[in-house]
Design an enzyme around this catalytic site. Sequence first.
Site, PDB file in Angstrom:
ATOM      1  N   HIS A 105      -7.359  33.687  48.217  1.00  0.00           N
ATOM      2  CA  HIS A 105      -7.930  34.609  47.219  1.00  0.00           C
ATOM      3  C   HIS A 105      -8.077  33.860  45.902  1.00  0.00           C
ATOM      4  O   HIS A 105      -7.077  33.387  45.346  1.00  0.00           O
ATOM      5  CB  HIS A 105      -7.019  35.827  47.041  1.00  0.00           C
ATOM      6  CG  HIS A 105      -6.854  36.615  48.308  1.00  0.00           C
ATOM      7  ND1 HIS A 105      -7.708  37.638  48.660  1.00  0.00           N
ATOM      8  CD2 HIS A 105      -5.967  36.503  49.329  1.00  0.00           C
ATOM      9  CE1 HIS A 105      -7.343  38.131  49.841  1.00  0.00           C
ATOM     10  NE2 HIS A 105      -6.282  37.457  50.273  1.00  0.00           N
ATOM     11  N   ARG A 142      -9.969  35.309  43.256  1.00  0.00           N
ATOM     12  CA  ARG A 142     -10.006  36.369  42.233  1.00  0.00           C
ATOM     13  C   ARG A 142     -11.244  36.421  41.357  1.00  0.00           C
ATOM     14  O   ARG A 142     -11.424  37.391  40.634  1.00  0.00           O
ATOM     15  CB  ARG A 142      -8.759  36.318  41.318  1.00  0.00           C
ATOM     16  CG  ARG A 142      -7.427  36.328  42.066  1.00  0.00           C
ATOM     17  CD  ARG A 142      -7.267  37.518  42.963  1.00  0.00           C
ATOM     18  NE  ARG A 142      -5.908  37.625  43.487  1.00  0.00           N
ATOM     19  CZ  ARG A 142      -5.598  38.291  44.584  1.00  0.00           C
ATOM     20  NH1 ARG A 142      -6.540  38.928  45.285  1.00  0.00           N
ATOM     21  NH2 ARG A 142      -4.357  38.362  44.997  1.00  0.00           N
ATOM     22  N   ASN A 152     -12.421  40.082  48.581  1.00  0.00           N
ATOM     23  CA  ASN A 152     -11.952  41.240  47.791  1.00  0.00           C
ATOM     24  C   ASN A 152     -11.995  40.941  46.286  1.00  0.00           C
ATOM     25  O   ASN A 152     -10.995  40.963  45.592  1.00  0.00           O
ATOM     26  CB  ASN A 152     -10.564  41.719  48.251  1.00  0.00           C
ATOM     27  CG  ASN A 152      -9.484  40.653  48.195  1.00  0.00           C
ATOM     28  OD1 ASN A 152      -9.776  39.456  48.128  1.00  0.00           O
ATOM     29  ND2 ASN A 152      -8.230  41.083  48.215  1.00  0.00           N
ATOM     30  N   ASP A 197     -10.645  41.644  54.249  1.00  0.00           N
ATOM     31  CA  ASP A 197      -9.242  41.360  53.957  1.00  0.00           C
ATOM     32  C   ASP A 197      -8.772  42.065  52.689  1.00  0.00           C
ATOM     33  O   ASP A 197      -9.487  42.148  51.698  1.00  0.00           O
ATOM     34  CB  ASP A 197      -8.976  39.863  53.813  1.00  0.00           C
ATOM     35  CG  ASP A 197      -7.498  39.595  53.613  1.00  0.00           C
ATOM     36  OD1 ASP A 197      -6.694  40.141  54.389  1.00  0.00           O
ATOM     37  OD2 ASP A 197      -7.128  38.897  52.658  1.00  0.00           O
ATOM     38  N   ASN A 241       1.603  41.387  51.749  1.00  0.00           N
ATOM     39  CA  ASN A 241       1.095  42.158  52.862  1.00  0.00           C
ATOM     40  C   ASN A 241       0.468  41.215  53.887  1.00  0.00           C
ATOM     41  O   ASN A 241      -0.416  40.445  53.519  1.00  0.00           O
ATOM     42  CB  ASN A 241       0.039  43.152  52.351  1.00  0.00           C
ATOM     43  CG  ASN A 241      -0.224  44.256  53.335  1.00  0.00           C
ATOM     44  OD1 ASN A 241       0.459  44.386  54.345  1.00  0.00           O
ATOM     45  ND2 ASN A 241      -1.219  45.076  53.042  1.00  0.00           N
ATOM     46  N   ASP A 299      -2.925  32.382  52.644  1.00  0.00           N
ATOM     47  CA  ASP A 299      -3.145  33.689  52.023  1.00  0.00           C
ATOM     48  C   ASP A 299      -2.727  33.638  50.541  1.00  0.00           C
ATOM     49  O   ASP A 299      -2.122  34.571  50.021  1.00  0.00           O
ATOM     50  CB  ASP A 299      -2.375  34.793  52.770  1.00  0.00           C
ATOM     51  CG  ASP A 299      -2.838  36.194  52.375  1.00  0.00           C
ATOM     52  OD1 ASP A 299      -3.837  36.324  51.640  1.00  0.00           O
ATOM     53  OD2 ASP A 299      -2.177  37.159  52.819  1.00  0.00           O
ATOM     54  N   PHE A 341       0.596  43.674  46.260  1.00  0.00           N
ATOM     55  CA  PHE A 341       1.052  42.783  47.335  1.00  0.00           C
ATOM     56  C   PHE A 341       0.469  41.380  47.122  1.00  0.00           C
ATOM     57  O   PHE A 341      -0.683  41.257  46.721  1.00  0.00           O
ATOM     58  CB  PHE A 341       0.536  43.291  48.685  1.00  0.00           C
ATOM     59  CG  PHE A 341       1.196  44.544  49.193  1.00  0.00           C
ATOM     60  CD1 PHE A 341       2.356  44.468  49.946  1.00  0.00           C
ATOM     61  CD2 PHE A 341       0.639  45.797  48.956  1.00  0.00           C
ATOM     62  CE1 PHE A 341       2.948  45.616  50.466  1.00  0.00           C
ATOM     63  CE2 PHE A 341       1.220  46.952  49.463  1.00  0.00           C
ATOM     64  CZ  PHE A 341       2.384  46.862  50.215  1.00  0.00           C
TER      65      PHE A 341
HETATM   66  N1  LIG Z   1      -1.713  39.313  51.204  1.00  0.00           N
HETATM   67  C1  LIG Z   1      -1.493  40.070  50.165  1.00  0.00           C
HETATM   68  O1  LIG Z   1      -0.372  40.526  49.988  1.00  0.00           O
HETATM   69  N2  LIG Z   1      -2.447  40.370  49.264  1.00  0.00           N
HETATM   70  C2  LIG Z   1      -3.826  39.984  49.320  1.00  0.00           C
HETATM   71  C3  LIG Z   1      -4.603  40.821  50.245  1.00  0.00           C
HETATM   72  C4  LIG Z   1      -4.403  40.523  51.698  1.00  0.00           C
HETATM   73  O2  LIG Z   1      -4.353  39.348  52.108  1.00  0.00           O
HETATM   74  O3  LIG Z   1      -4.298  41.431  52.499  1.00  0.00           O
HETATM   75  C5  LIG Z   1      -4.399  40.082  47.909  1.00  0.00           C
HETATM   76  O4  LIG Z   1      -5.624  40.037  47.769  1.00  0.00           O
HETATM   77  O5  LIG Z   1      -3.621  40.139  46.939  1.00  0.00           O
HETATM   78 ZN   LIG Z   2      -5.453  37.790  52.114  1.00  0.00          ZN
HETATM   79 ZN   LIG Z   3      -4.772  40.603  54.356  1.00  0.00          ZN
END
Ligand SMILES: NC(=O)N[C@@H](CC(=O)O)C(=O)O
Ligand SMILES: [Zn+2]
Ligand SMILES: [Zn+2]
Length: 424
Positions: free
Chosen positions: A60, A62, A92, A150, A276, A303, A321
Amino acid sequence: MVTFIENIKMLNEQGELVETTITIDKGKIAAIGEEKPSDAEVIDGKGNFVAPGFVDVHVHLREPGFEHKETIATGTRSAARGGFTTICAMPNTKPVPDSVENLEYVKGLIKKSAVVRVLPYGSLTVAEAGEKRTNIAELKAHGAVAFSDDGVGVQLASTMYEQMQDAAKIDAVVVAHCEDNSLIYGGVMHEGKRNKELGLPGIPSVCESVQIARDVLLAEAAGAKYHVCHVSTKESVRTVRDAKKAGIRVTAEVCPHHLLLEDMDIPSDDANWKMNPPLRSSEDKKALIEGLLDGTIDCIATDHAPHTQEEKCCGMVGAPFGIVGFETAFPLLYTKFVEPGIFTLKQLVDWMTKKPAEIFNLPYGQIEVGASADLTIIDLNKEKTIDANEFHSKGRNTPFNGWKAKGWPVMTIFEGNVVYKEEE
Ligand SMILES: NC(=O)N[C@@H](CC(=O)O)C(=O)O
Ligand SMILES: [Zn+2]
Ligand SMILES: [Zn+2]
């Protein structure tokens, strides 16, 4: 310009470290194990280990939309410091790359500020809202690496099924965050013993595994290539194993934190331990390690999920998360699994390079003549204490702060250029 890396060790097919040299010309690997060309600029590898630049299929960044958490510039610098040269950015963001216009916008931002290769995902549904399906053929034609919502699970089986049918036609990979919203119960950590001790609401394991079970059957019916994100439970591992045995085209990834930590390790109601899916039980952790070793789980993905300290300040219930991952992944896994002989160095490197590249059909993750010169030079003997304040990421949200680890990337080379060099 020609660059020549000397005094370096590389893994051979047998998994032994052998001394070699690498010649780089015009961003590509021009030769391996040859003499120095007369005009070359020399990099002294100092006897260190050289791996293919790591490939992370789940990150991610952002940007656009949440630049206070991370930007493409800070996120890719963080990736480079962790040894990653190819990363797949989850959709996302705001806007979500759910249309050609939004995807082109995201690609423009990447072009402007990324220091490593960023391959953007397209979403499966418009705004990741789970309702209207996106046109994945069109998004793929414009460079989406794969498709995922995701951050949330796709709740409706029909939506998933129809996107898988479309994906099968164009050989795209459907990538799933598996989470049944009716089984979250407002949880913030694993439903087990530790959440009760801490007085925090729990997320049961079935929240993930039931959706994987649904999806592998949908993937079978659609004939689609299906990849499961961040597998965290033993039932999920078993479900993927059984699906593979049945000939279903399923692959899976696991995150370093799920291999390294379990719910009982959570010291207190501290949101740096909230992600998560959550840290599960010690049996789950064992099943994930076994799953990797027997080929049920195909690769490792961080992740990387940066959030601000303000968001993570005040206990798990209100916090988002996610934890950061780039700058600790390799040293932690090397220290906890390769040094004690649970994984070989070759296994770990393959799970972070060749294997994820294969799943997504990417021409990266291997050191070979003609390939992009994406390399990570690692000092396997260097020991350091993890200090979140040194991260190039804007995120400081890690449960590993203060951990000692060995095996640090000291130089990262992307398309022949040095994009990270350790400060001496
Ligand atoms: N993994 C996470 O806890 N958070 C992720 C979202 C995701 O991977 O599901 C996020 O975009 O912050
Ligand atoms: Zn993710
Ligand atoms: Zn995820």
